[in-house]
Design a protein around this motif. Structure first.
Motif: not given
Length: 800
Positions: A250, A259, A263, A293, A327
């Protein structure tokens, strides 16, 4: 649940909401109050300040992004262990999505939470006129309780008195002009908290503590009533897709600060291990990364340092090219491009990005015309767009944002400007986690699961008649193997109980039935709701239990019919005949409401308790209408504690009560209460109450057990006779048998059997079955022999 709470709002943007809300969070925290911080709307920056002030993650409440039904559950989830919630509003109090009458506004959220509102008013350019402004805000919508005012940017004591005297509401504080406590801003709003220390937050808290009556604010928060909702639970909406704990890299640090906390919570609930890394300083992705991500932020402010980190850029480019599930939202999209404002970025996507003078901002509805890592045709995703950059990329778009192509996506990648709150769309989190699990299991052989597009409408098979029931297959003169009522007549003792014990002159009182059901199953009375048969229960569920619905078929058609009647379109998950219609929890998609039968009508398959419990993703509804006909009632989910579970039972089949409509629901007390709130008065008749009490009396236990044993013997007899003529009935436990007659003929035998005096339930009326399937109610050996002889005659006729 009880949670003191208050909403900090304003007549317009720029009035000082963030300063006051952040200062209140810091001041209350400093004096020992555990504050849970929230922000209305899709903002990422303000929650960062809130987190510094309160010492716990700042979270967002946005009905457009997550749906109205999740606002209270998300508030309670984020407030676990807190004493009080402070909720900062967005824009002006009544300003929401354009053209919707204020949907997703601060007022909308305040109504959903039944929370008092404190209005922050900038007094720099008015004094007594502030009274008129406040009066208008407080009376504009009577459903919104504006309960107090904080005056901001007041120039002098005389100015404060003039404004205070004009305001017809309690003035909880007066903040003087003091630019030293304002947070600095840049092109997308405030500078993120991650780029500042908390000294400024402490200064804001000290100023608010000096000029605002904190006791009055806390007292006002305590006037909020209890919330009729349960906390959101990420483990209830996603499931773990494998035994590993794949690591999800992340992006974080100063360049990627945007974010939602939910999530990562969803990824953890789905069995993943989020690992934060800083693209400004990390040499490579974390070891054993199985997915990537990258959220939003300000890469344009740090483009030179991102470009200088060549080793990480190369690692990410090669990983994405190799199919690492990835993503990227907004800033993540920019970073994956070849360049940003001329600086080299990761180069994982062919394209460039650059700053522009135009702000692109607003809610978006996203769709896709093809399957990608996250998206599926026919689905709608809500999100938010907020940037001053533009990209020029090649490749298939990730989404159509209100019809406009955006980003780039494939089966392993989704890169777009769209910010999505995954709590509102947990299936996206599930798909990403599933891909991470598959990649972690074997990155050299992993490939996305092929997505099968729905059959085009012109080729789609005819939909089954969901309102078809076994009694529709009956006709005068036919022997009944279509209806699953076990006894030909209602027992005499039960007739007497209904006619003699029921007070037909009085309005029905379901309480005796509730107590009898609770005693029979050993559960608390608040876990029980008597209903007018399973049909009413499914109607109540369709109205009361919101969210994405999934029905596991083939099964009783009433649940799907009820959902459709309530204006909802449930998804279907079909169990496969070649697998014996057995339930594989890992193959069932996640949903907020899952409905399954046990034993399932029409297959008769009895699923294990463990397999059913593995489906708990939101609310699990289990139709146990036939379980009292199974010896010992194994695998039941009825228990003293049933979080997130509703079980439906019926007295109709065992005790021949089809004309009375007697059934009940047992489950989570909060869910049961939500069904009761939808139930019309006196829906359970006095005869049904009397029948329920009589059937569940302790002295009937032995008779019920004998009937279940009878049913087992009768089923075994029917199965043996069908097997003896070359058919292969589905293995099950219910007092009916499902069998595929395709070895006899390629069409339904229903009409042929009717010609020979036998009524059977047609299989094509159940989703997932074709016309060669028949459901046969178990009867006596003589009737079973008539059936197999008739089938043999039909077989010989077709052979001749």
């Amino acid at each position: 649940m009880s949670l003191p709470r208050v909403v900090i709002a304003a007549p317009a943007s720029g009035q000082g909401k963030t300063t006051v809300a952040t200062g209140l969070m810091a001041a209350l925290t400093d004096r020992g109050t555990r504050v849970s911080p929230f922000k209305v709307g899709p903002d990422y920056i303000d929650p960062g300040y809130h987190g510094l002030a309160a010492g716990r993650p700042g979270r967002n409440l946005d009905p457009f992004l997550t749906g109205e039904d999740l606002i209270a559950p998300l508030l309670l989830h984020g407030s676990h262990g807190a004493d009080l919630a402070v909720i900062e509003g967005v824009m002006g109090l009544f300003d929401g999505r354009l053209g919707t009458g204020g949907f997703a506004s601060t007022a909308h959220v305040a109504r959903l939470l039944d929370a008092p509102v404190i209005l922050v008013v900038d007094a720099r350019h008015a004094s007594r006129s502030i009274g008129a402004l406040v009066h208008g805000m407080a009376t504009f919508d009577p459903t919104v309780r504006v309960a107090g005012v904080i005056l901001n940017q007041v120039g002098s004591p005389r100015h404060a008195k003039e404004a205070r005297d004009a305001v017809g509401l309690p003035v909880l504080g007066v903040l003087p002009r003091n630019l030293a406590i304002e947070a600095p801003s840049r092109h997308l709003g405030l500078v993120p908290a991650a780029e500042r220390d908390d000294a400024g937050i402490r200064a804001i808290g000290e100023a608010v503590a000096a000029h605002v009556d904190l006791d009055a604010v806390a007292a006002l928060a305590h006037t909020a009533p209890a919330i009729d909702a349960l906390p959101w639970d990420p483990t209830a909406v996603v499931r773990q897709a494998g035994p590993l704990r794949p690591r999800v890299a992340v992006a974080g640090g100063r360049a990627f600060t945007f974010r939602y906390p939910e999530t990562e919570e969803l990824l953890v609930a789905a069995g993943c291990e989020p690992i934060e890394f800083d693209p400004l300083t990390a040499d490579a992705l974390p070891e054993d990364t199985a997915a990537l991500w990258i959220g939003g932020g300000f890469p344009e402010m740090h483009a030179d340092r991102l470009a200088a980190n060549r080793s990480l850029r190369a690692d990410i480019a090669s990983a994405v090219a190799a199919g690492l599930p990835t993503v990227a939202e907004c800033a993540g999209l920019l970073y994956l491009c070849d360049s940003l404002d001329g600086e080299q970025m990761a180069g994982a996507l062919p394209g460039t990005a650059a700053m522009t003078g135009r702000l692109t901002m607003g809610y978006r509805e996203a769709t896709t015309e093809r399957a990608t890592l996250l998206g599926r045709p026919g689905e709608r995703v809500t999100g938010h767009e907020f940037h001053r950059t533009a990209t020029v990329t090649t490749g298939d778009p990730a989404w159509l944002l209100d019809g406009r192509p955006d980003g780039v996506a494939s089966a392993t990648l989704s890169a777009s400007y769209l910010h999505v709150h995954w709590a509102g769309h947990p299936r996206l989190a599930q798909r990403f986690a599933d891909a991470a699990h598959a990649f972690a299991a074997d990155p050299t052989t992993w490939a996305p699961t092929p997505w099968a597009a729905p059959t085009p409408p012109e080729k789609a098979p005819a939909e089954p008649d969901l309102l078809h029931h076994g009694d529709r297959d009956l006709a005068p003169g036919l022997t009944d193997l279509a209806v699953n009522v076990r006894q030909p007549h209602t027992p005499d003792w039960l007739v007497r109980a209904i006619t003699d014990d029921a007070d037909w002159a009085a309005y029905p009182d379901p309480e005796p039935a509730r107590q009898a059901i609770a005693a029979h199953h050993g559960v608390a009375a608040e876990m029980v709701l008597p209903v007018a048969g399973a049909a009413e229960a499914f109607t109540l569920i369709a109205r009361a239990i919101h969210g994405d619905a999934l029905v596991i078929h083939p099964q009783f058609t009433e649940p799907e019919a009820a959902l459709l009647a309530a204006g909802r379109t449930p998804r279907r998950h079909l169990l496969r005949p070649e697998e014996g219609f057995r339930l594989d929890p890992a193959a069932v998609p996640a949903a907020e409401l899952i409905v399954v039968g046990n034993p399932t009508n029409p297959t008769g398959v009895l699923h294990s308790r463990d397999a059913l419990l593995a489906l708990r993703a939101g609310t699990l509804v289990v139709d146990e209408a036939f379980l009292d006909a199974v010896v010992g009632e194994p695998e039941t989910l009825i228990a003293p504690e049933m979080p997130g579970i509703l079980v439906l039972r019926s007295l109709t089949k065992t005790w021949a009560l089809a004309g009375i409509r007697a059934g009940y629901v047992v489950g989570d007390p909060a869910l049961v209460a939500s069904l009761a709130a939808q139930q019309p008065p006196w829906s359970v008749s006095s005869p049904a109450v009397a029948a329920t009490v009589a059937c569940l009396a302790p002295e009937r236990a032995a008779e019920a057990a004998a009937l279940a044993l009878e049913a087992r013997v009768a089923r075994a007899d029917l199965v043996a006779r069908l097997t003896g003529i070359g058919l292969d009935p589905v293995e099950g436990e219910a007092p009916f048998v499902l069998v595929d007659t395709s070895p006899i003929a390629r069409h339904s035998l229903r009409a042929d059997l009717a010609d020979r005096g036998l009524a059977v339930r047609r299989g094509e009326t159940f989703p997932g079955l074709g016309p060669t399937w028949l459901r046969l109610a178990v009867r006596d050996p003589h009737t079973h022999q008539r059936l197999v002889e008739a089938i043999t005659q039909i077989k010989e006729h077709h052979a001749g």
